[in-house]
Design a protein around this motif. Structure first.
Motif, PDB file in Angstrom:
ATOM      1  N   UNK A 175       0.829  -1.213   0.000  1.00  0.00           N
ATOM      2  CA  UNK A 175       0.000   0.000   0.000  1.00  0.00           C
ATOM      3  C   UNK A 175       0.863   1.262   0.000  1.00  0.00           C
ATOM      4  N   UNK A 176       2.076   1.191   0.520  1.00  0.00           N
ATOM      5  CA  UNK A 176       2.946   2.364   0.482  1.00  0.00           C
ATOM      6  C   UNK A 176       3.265   2.730  -0.967  1.00  0.00           C
ATOM      7  N   UNK A 177       3.533   1.728  -1.790  1.00  0.00           N
ATOM      8  CA  UNK A 177       3.812   1.977  -3.209  1.00  0.00           C
ATOM      9  C   UNK A 177       2.570   2.521  -3.906  1.00  0.00           C
ATOM     10  N   UNK A 178       1.412   1.911  -3.622  1.00  0.00           N
ATOM     11  CA  UNK A 178       0.173   2.347  -4.269  1.00  0.00           C
ATOM     12  C   UNK A 178      -0.199   3.766  -3.864  1.00  0.00           C
ATOM     13  N   UNK A 179       0.094   4.140  -2.613  1.00  0.00           N
ATOM     14  CA  UNK A 179      -0.168   5.530  -2.189  1.00  0.00           C
ATOM     15  C   UNK A 179       0.672   6.515  -2.991  1.00  0.00           C
ATOM     16  N   UNK A 180       1.905   6.133  -3.299  1.00  0.00           N
ATOM     17  CA  UNK A 180       2.752   7.010  -4.124  1.00  0.00           C
ATOM     18  C   UNK A 180       2.127   7.205  -5.501  1.00  0.00           C
ATOM     19  N   UNK A 181       1.585   6.127  -6.064  1.00  0.00           N
ATOM     20  CA  UNK A 181       0.906   6.232  -7.357  1.00  0.00           C
ATOM     21  C   UNK A 181      -0.345   7.095  -7.243  1.00  0.00           C
ATOM     22  N   UNK A 182      -1.056   6.970  -6.125  1.00  0.00           N
ATOM     23  CA  UNK A 182      -2.228   7.813  -5.916  1.00  0.00           C
ATOM     24  C   UNK A 182      -1.868   9.283  -5.901  1.00  0.00           C
ATOM     25  N   UNK A 183      -0.743   9.607  -5.261  1.00  0.00           N
ATOM     26  CA  UNK A 183      -0.264  10.992  -5.238  1.00  0.00           C
ATOM     27  C   UNK A 183       0.111  11.452  -6.643  1.00  0.00           C
ATOM     28  N   UNK A 184       0.751  10.586  -7.397  1.00  0.00           N
ATOM     29  CA  UNK A 184       1.129  10.951  -8.767  1.00  0.00           C
ATOM     30  C   UNK A 184      -0.093  11.123  -9.663  1.00  0.00           C
ATOM     31  N   UNK A 185      -1.198  10.489  -9.287  1.00  0.00           N
ATOM     32  CA  UNK A 185      -2.436  10.654 -10.054  1.00  0.00           C
ATOM     33  C   UNK A 185      -3.113  11.979  -9.724  1.00  0.00           C
ATOM     34  N   UNK A 186      -3.265  12.287  -8.437  1.00  0.00           N
ATOM     35  CA  UNK A 186      -3.955  13.539  -8.071  1.00  0.00           C
ATOM     36  C   UNK A 186      -3.025  14.746  -8.118  1.00  0.00           C
ATOM     37  N   UNK A 187      -1.709  14.507  -7.914  1.00  0.00           N
ATOM     38  CA  UNK A 187      -0.651  15.524  -8.028  1.00  0.00           C
ATOM     39  C   UNK A 187      -0.825  16.690  -7.060  1.00  0.00           C
ATOM     40  N   UNK A 188      -1.267  16.347  -5.841  1.00  0.00           N
ATOM     41  CA  UNK A 188      -1.393  17.362  -4.789  1.00  0.00           C
ATOM     42  C   UNK A 188      -1.293  16.634  -3.454  1.00  0.00           C
ATOM     43  N   UNK A 189      -0.227  16.882  -2.702  1.00  0.00           N
ATOM     44  CA  UNK A 189      -0.007  16.169  -1.451  1.00  0.00           C
ATOM     45  C   UNK A 189      -1.117  16.462  -0.452  1.00  0.00           C
ATOM     46  N   UNK A 190      -1.661  17.670  -0.465  1.00  0.00           N
ATOM     47  CA  UNK A 190      -2.745  18.002   0.464  1.00  0.00           C
ATOM     48  C   UNK A 190      -4.024  17.230   0.137  1.00  0.00           C
TER      49      UNK A 190
END
Length: 270
Positions: A175-190
């Motif tokens: 899930x840590x890897x998938x969360x990184x992909x989720x961030x790259x999809x939405x492109x906003x850490x907040x």
């Protein structure tokens, strides 16, 4: 905010090191990944096709063009060429999962669509796309199969039991890897952190005053103030059967990766 298409995205540089080590070991077993996809993966796929078509709601370009369009765009941003099937299952909480062998299906809870803003849903969809791109799916299906009643025997410790716990530990780490992909999809850490805060149980009445800094501080407090011997034992036994890391831990791991500069390098390189 306009999002960039990550045409040069390489999942190998996104994946969490502990996740990568396990994936590489399993991929080195000749024919193992292909065997899992064709057997367990396709069985889960057939089960999902029947279950969610018969007792769920399929999201298609016709039935819900907005949500399907989000999935299509998130796939385009992350470089997944074949768009997965998308279904919604009833449940007024925020959750998602993906199943499949040769063809994947992403399943969202009703609450995920109702309670998340569109950009937050992009994070959740990106997370599931990330599992697919990182090569998790065959091994996820294996772990889920090992935890079915067929492989559960409380009368004695078996070889399967010795396999299950390490595999479940990897399942959580993935899930840590998938969360990184989720961030790259939405492109906003907040946006990513806000999604995790909602998933952690924030009441809907508080959605208009989300305090990201307080949640980050909660993660720091969790590490600093719950670190004695008794707390460590409690942590181990509390998480040992969970299928994903605690959300305060996930948010802390994602924020650390974001602050490392790796995210910026990937987005700026495109």
């Amino acid at each position: 905010m306009s999002r960039v298409i990550l045409s040069k995205l390489n999942p190998d540089e996104i994946i969490h090191p502990d996740d990568s080590a396990v994936i590489k070991k399993m991929n080195r077993i000749p024919g193992f990944k292909s065997f899992l996809k064709k057997t367990i993966g396709n069985l889960h796929q057939a089960w999902a096709n029947v279950t969610y078509t018969g007792n769920g709601y399929d999201i298609t370009p016709e039935s819900n063009p907005q949500v399907y369009g989000q999935l299509s765009e998130d796939c385009r941003i992350l470089g997944l060429k074949e768009i997965p099937f998308l279904s919604v299952a009833w449940g007024y909480f925020i959750s998602s999962r993906s199943v499949g062998g040769d063809k994947q299906r992403v399943i969202l809870s009703s609450g995920a669509i109702d309670l998340l803003q569109p950009e937050e849903l992009d994070f959740l969809l990106g997370h599931e796309i990330g599992h697919i791109l990182c090569g998790h799916m065959p091994y996820h299906m294996l772990v889920e199969t090992l935890y079915t009643p067929l492989f559960t025997d409380n009368s004695s410790v078996s070889l399967i039991d010795l396999i299950k716990l390490p595999m479940l530990e990897w399942y959580r780490i993935s899930h840590y890897s998938a969360d990184r992909m989720g961030l790259l999809a939405c492109q906003d850490i907040n946006v990513a952190l806000r999604t995790m805060i909602k998933m952690s149980g924030l009441p809907k009445d508080c959605y208009d005053k989300i305090d990201i800094d307080a949640f980050v501080s909660q993660g720091d407090d969790f590490d600093f103030n719950h670190n004695n011997a008794m707390d460590k034992i409690v942590k181990v036994f509390s998480i040992i059967s969970a299928n994903s890391p605690w959300l305060v831990v996930r948010s802390k791991k994602l924020l650390e990766w974001y602050k490392s500069g790796e995210y910026q390098k990937i987005v700026q390189r495109r």
